[in-house]
Write a protein that holds these residues in place. Structure first.
Motif, PDB file in Angstrom:
ATOM      1  N   GLU A   1      25.189  26.467  48.797  1.00  0.00           N
ATOM      2  CA  GLU A   1      23.934  26.612  49.607  1.00  0.00           C
ATOM      3  C   GLU A   1      23.821  28.024  50.317  1.00  0.00           C
ATOM      4  OE1 GLU A   1      21.929  25.089  53.538  1.00  0.00           O
ATOM      5  OE2 GLU A   1      21.504  23.328  52.036  1.00  0.00           O
TER       6      GLU A   1
ATOM      7  N   LEU B   1      18.454  28.553  48.571  1.00  0.00           N
ATOM      8  CA  LEU B   1      17.298  27.861  49.199  1.00  0.00           C
ATOM      9  C   LEU B   1      16.059  28.803  48.910  1.00  0.00           C
ATOM     10  CD1 LEU B   1      19.249  27.675  52.721  1.00  0.00           C
ATOM     11  CD2 LEU B   1      18.322  25.490  51.369  1.00  0.00           C
TER      12      LEU B   1
ATOM     13  N   SER C   1      12.764  26.697  47.238  1.00  0.00           N
ATOM     14  CA  SER C   1      11.607  26.757  47.725  1.00  0.00           C
ATOM     15  C   SER C   1      10.317  27.390  46.891  1.00  0.00           C
ATOM     16  CB  SER C   1      11.507  27.755  49.064  1.00  0.00           C
ATOM     17  OG  SER C   1      10.155  28.197  49.502  1.00  0.00           O
TER      18      SER C   1
ATOM     19  N   HIS D   1       7.884  20.806  51.697  1.00  0.00           N
ATOM     20  CA  HIS D   1       9.144  21.113  51.419  1.00  0.00           C
ATOM     21  C   HIS D   1       9.594  22.487  51.027  1.00  0.00           C
ATOM     22  CE1 HIS D   1      13.205  19.643  50.403  1.00  0.00           C
ATOM     23  NE2 HIS D   1      13.182  19.133  49.138  1.00  0.00           N
TER      24      HIS D   1
ATOM     25  N   GLU E   1       9.885  24.311  54.418  1.00  0.00           N
ATOM     26  CA  GLU E   1      10.992  24.005  55.126  1.00  0.00           C
ATOM     27  C   GLU E   1      12.236  24.804  54.840  1.00  0.00           C
ATOM     28  OE1 GLU E   1      11.280  19.744  54.774  1.00  0.00           O
ATOM     29  OE2 GLU E   1       9.836  19.242  56.044  1.00  0.00           O
ATOM     30  N   LEU E   2      12.262  24.757  53.420  1.00  0.00           N
ATOM     31  CA  LEU E   2      13.496  25.531  52.563  1.00  0.00           C
ATOM     32  C   LEU E   2      13.604  26.786  52.850  1.00  0.00           C
ATOM     33  CD1 LEU E   2      13.392  23.533  49.091  1.00  0.00           C
ATOM     34  CD2 LEU E   2      15.222  23.456  50.650  1.00  0.00           C
TER      35      LEU E   2
ATOM     36  N   GLU F   1      12.306  28.378  55.242  1.00  0.00           N
ATOM     37  CA  GLU F   1      12.682  28.559  56.783  1.00  0.00           C
ATOM     38  C   GLU F   1      14.242  28.510  56.995  1.00  0.00           C
ATOM     39  OE1 GLU F   1      10.111  25.935  58.846  1.00  0.00           O
ATOM     40  OE2 GLU F   1       8.609  27.536  59.198  1.00  0.00           O
ATOM     41  N   SER F   2      14.573  27.605  56.099  1.00  0.00           N
ATOM     42  CA  SER F   2      16.419  27.415  56.313  1.00  0.00           C
ATOM     43  C   SER F   2      16.870  28.771  55.765  1.00  0.00           C
ATOM     44  CB  SER F   2      16.690  26.096  55.401  1.00  0.00           C
ATOM     45  OG  SER F   2      16.304  25.076  55.976  1.00  0.00           O
ATOM     46  N   ALA F   3      16.244  29.275  54.762  1.00  0.00           N
ATOM     47  CA  ALA F   3      16.804  30.654  54.149  1.00  0.00           C
ATOM     48  C   ALA F   3      16.895  31.742  55.328  1.00  0.00           C
ATOM     49  CB  ALA F   3      16.163  30.887  52.980  1.00  0.00           C
TER      50      ALA F   3
ATOM     51  N   ALA G   1      16.807  31.198  58.299  1.00  0.00           N
ATOM     52  CA  ALA G   1      17.567  30.978  59.395  1.00  0.00           C
ATOM     53  C   ALA G   1      18.926  31.724  59.358  1.00  0.00           C
ATOM     54  CB  ALA G   1      17.736  29.466  59.958  1.00  0.00           C
ATOM     55  N   LYS G   2      19.396  31.603  57.848  1.00  0.00           N
ATOM     56  CA  LYS G   2      20.374  32.308  57.305  1.00  0.00           C
ATOM     57  C   LYS G   2      20.574  33.731  57.489  1.00  0.00           C
ATOM     58  CE  LYS G   2      22.312  28.177  54.724  1.00  0.00           C
ATOM     59  NZ  LYS G   2      23.599  28.156  55.422  1.00  0.00           N
TER      60      LYS G   2
ATOM     61  N   LYS H   1       7.680  32.813  52.622  1.00  0.00           N
ATOM     62  CA  LYS H   1       6.996  31.889  53.679  1.00  0.00           C
ATOM     63  C   LYS H   1       5.479  32.326  53.845  1.00  0.00           C
ATOM     64  CE  LYS H   1       7.213  31.043  58.729  1.00  0.00           C
ATOM     65  NZ  LYS H   1       8.243  31.223  60.097  1.00  0.00           N
TER      66      LYS H   1
END
Length: 747
Positions: free
Chosen positions: A636, A641, A645, A670, A673-674, A676-678, A680-681, A692
């Motif tokens: 991941e 991610l 998405s 979903h 969310e994915l 936004e996780s990307a 964050a990294k 997004k």
């Protein structure tokens, strides 16, 4: 201590002495105690079957000169009162402190030149030239002038080569740094006692001076003479292997073993340029004394040679084997994989630490990379902005930190550090800020940063000053190539996103290709011989669309030596050039030739085993049943991610078109969310910011919100807005938006 120079022998009468008397060290960082690696001999068929016309990509062996390359292998020189000062200057050079080394060598010449022996003076002058070569173009020109002057005042061998040891080799490398490849080639052939017009067999015979042979092969690689480079390296490896299998003294065996090691490293680099990553990995593992099927613990155990370890890390990065690369680097640093953050970010060896920073960037471990960079710079993460932006003595470290801050979106810190490195003050006017500083790489990094920050006029003015063009000149002057290929290409990228400058971008690219703008399609689509320029022109034509899509495809097929009306099997066969094949496959996807693109990408994955090919294949499977099974094989990170998405976003669009907005809500949530996780990294991943925006627009967010995100993505990757919008998932998105709009009108 010796620095690669020996007193000139009046009795010497050959420009290329035998291997046993060679005094220059080949390009590597060798452990003298490392065991000699002797490869299996390759057949003549294997020898000549490597593909041609491959442009150099990211490779394991740095193109920069190794600071230890020139250490002498021969007789020791008697020490004098100045030996310690010369030793110290070379030590600064070995530690990549090129400006400090330059100052030390200049001081020796200014204060002690009259007292230096002839040999010591040569040492100092060559050391100064090498230090200048590693800095900027202005200093590289000075290095060439310095060496030419030294050369003109000394004697020559019958071949025409200078009797000053290493002068011709150093001068050829300065010429390479300036892009004067043909001059460098002529000089290296002279050192090899070969004539430029000789046949291929004669050109590729070992000269007996293995250092020159390896440097010549690397030059040919950069000149795209891949067949010559391969043949010469294979000949050198074969000759050295045969010699090492005979009875030799311990000293001769060690010396020839080092040459063989360097030839193998150069061969590793060549294999990577050709996209033969598995072969490259296999050779490096053999050199490390490891079997490809060994356990992870054994594979990640450092061998005795530092350079081989770093090369193995690099090939694993290219192949996407990040876990193996990280474990090997941590073992090289004496760190445990389960150590805490403070321990992981302790400094060890400069080049190992920088390799770990680069890997962590690829793995989206940006906070760890930043902390290690700050520790290497002697700075605390909680220090003031003033301290954080004060340059340390390592220019490469400062540049890496500035670029990393750019990736993290810390533009203010990056800009301030670059301004401080170049002696500029933020409060001075535009005219002063946009003048060249004399530090080429710093100016280049600043021009790129200003482009990302939206300071397009400043970026343009600085790039034009670097090109030697007055910013107020007419278009004809501004669109002439400057002679600095890298600056020209960055200027093209800038003009692509500036209002009214698209025509200038194309005109400069065509001038760089020696093609008139009004030439026929046949001429325009003929490869120029420079793959970087040709691929940039293809990318530009893709942005322009229309009939230029056809031009882009024709040029790509010509670069691949394929005929447009060839059979499907031939068209979808990899050409042997990774970048051309990948660009062609992605172009076919853009123009709707989905099955052809899929077929070529699958074959590229089988041949090249690169992360770029694998992620392109994943992209072609977005929205399809097998995607989730494929993506599960990868660790991941921000890229995986984001792709996942997009996959759920496509599924949502299909549901909306078929059954209305409510049916796609779960998949849209979903997808959001994915992504936004990307983010964050990796907050500055332009693709993730744009994704997004797509999600929020489809979910009914206000126009102000999603438009701001699209603008943010365009500022991070300026030519995103010019990208083709006709890929299959874009078409599905447009259909879903149209369905939602029609339903809104009905209500």
């Amino acid at each position: 201590m010796s620095h690669g120079l020996t007193p000139t022998s009046a009795a010497a009468n050959a420009s290329s002495p035998p291997a046993d008397s060679i005094t220059s060290k080949p390009q590597s960082k060798l452990n003298p105690e490392a065991p000699t690696f002797i490869p299996r001999l390759q057949s003549a068929e294997q020898h000549w079957n490597l593909p041609l016309n491959i442009r150099a990509r990211q490779t394991t062996v740095s193109q920069e000169s190794s600071p230890q390359r020139f250490q002498r292998l021969g007789q020791k020189k008697c020490r004098s009162a100045y030996s310690g000062m010369i030793d110290n200057a070379y030590q600064e050079f070995r530690e990549h402190k090129y400006a400090t080394a330059e100052k030390a060598f200049r001081t020796l010449l200014k204060n002690c030149e009259a007292s230096l022996s002839r040999y010591e003076r040569h040492e100092v002058l060559l050391g100064l030239a090498r230090s200048l070569k590693e800095q900027n173009r202005q200093k590289q020109l000075e290095a060439c002038s310095l060496l030419e002057e030294l050369r003109s005042n000394e004697t020559f061998y019958p071949s025409g080569a200078s009797t000053v040891n290493h002068l011709e080799l150093t001068l050829s490398q300065c010429e390479q740094a300036l892009g004067r490849h043909h001059r460098a080639e002529k000089r290296l052939l002279m050192l090899s006692n070969k004539k430029p017009q000789a046949n291929e067999l004669a050109l590729c015979e070992p000269s007996g001076n293995y250092t020159v042979d390896i440097v010549l092969a690397q030059l040919w690689e950069n000149m795209n003479k891949l067949k010559l480079a391969d043949a010469l390296l294979q000949s050198v490896v074969t000759e050295l292997t045969q010699k090492l299998r005979s009875r030799l003294s311990a000293n001769a065996e060690k010396k020839l073993g080092k040459f063989l090691h360097d030839a193998n490293i150069a061969l590793v680099q060549l294999l990577q340029v050709q996209g033969k990553h598995e072969q490259s990995e296999k050779l490096l593992l053999e050199m490390s004394g490891k079997h490809p099927n060994a356990s992870e613990d054994i594979l990640c155990r450092p061998c005795e040679d530092h350079g081989t370890n770093l090369s193995l890390v690099r090939i694993w990065e290219i192949m996407g084997k990040y876990k193996l690369a990280e474990k090997l680097l941590l073992n090289m640093s004496g760190k445990r994989t389960d150590a805490n953050e403070d321990s992981l970010c302790q400094t060890t060896k400069h080049d190992t630490d920088l390799a770990l920073v680069r890997l962590w960037q690829l793995m989206d471990k940006h906070d760890l990379a930043e902390k290690l960079l700050l520790n290497m710079s002697g700075k605390h993460p909680d220090a003031s902005e003033e301290v954080l932006c004060s340059p340390c003595e390592h220019e490469d470290l400062n540049l890496t930190l500035a670029r990393h801050w750019e990736v993290m979106g810390k533009y203010k810190l990056a800009e301030k550090l670059l301004l401080n490195m170049s002696g500029r003050h933020p409060d001075t006017g535009e005219e002063v800020l946009c003048k060249i500083s004399g530090k080429y790489l710093v100016d280049l990094a600043l021009a790129i940063l200003w482009r990302v920050m939206g300071k397009h006029e400043w970026s343009q003015k600085l790039l034009l000053n670097m090109s030697g063009k007055p910013p107020d000149a007419d278009a004809e002057v501004l669109c002439r190539p400057s002679g600095n290929h890298r600056v020209d290409l960055i200027l093209v990228r800038l003009w692509e996103i500036m209002d009214g400058k698209l025509g200038w971008a194309e005109r400069l690219l065509l001038n760089m290709s020696n093609k008139p703008p009004d030439a026929t399609e046949e001429v325009l689509c003929t490869p120029s011989g420079n793959h970087t320029t040709d691929l940039a022109l293809i990318r530009f034509w893709e942005l322009m669309g229309g009939k230029k899509h056809k031009w882009a495809e024709t040029l790509l097929l010509n670069m691949s030596d394929k005929c447009p009306d060839a059979s499907e099997d031939i068209l979808c066969k990899p050409s042997g050039h990774h970048d051309i094949d990948l660009t062609l496959a992605l172009h076919w996807e853009i123009v709707g030739k989905h099955q052809r693109a899929m077929r070529l990408i699958k074959r590229c994955c089988q041949r090249y085993h690169s992360t770029e090919c694998e992620f392109s294949l994943l992209s072609l499977h977005l929205g399809q049943a097998g995607f989730m099974e494929m993506i599960a094989r990868y660790p991941e990170n921000a890229n995986t991610l984001m792709l996942t998405s997009i996959h759920y976003f496509i599924l949502a669009c299909e549901q909306i078109v078929k059954s209305g907005p409510e049916s796609g809500s779960d998949n849209l949530k979903h997808a959001l969310e994915l992504v936004e996780s990307a983010l964050a990294k990796c907050p500055t991943n332009a693709g993730a910011v744009s994704q997004k925006a797509h999600c929020l627009r489809m979910m009914g967010a206000s126009e102000q919100v999603w438009k701001a995100l699209f603008e943010r993505a365009n500022s991070l990757e300026p030519n995103r807005e010019h990208k083709d919008k006709t890929s299959h998932w874009r078409i599905k998105e447009a259909a879903a938006l149209a369905k939602m709009k029609s339903l809104t009108k009905q209500t």
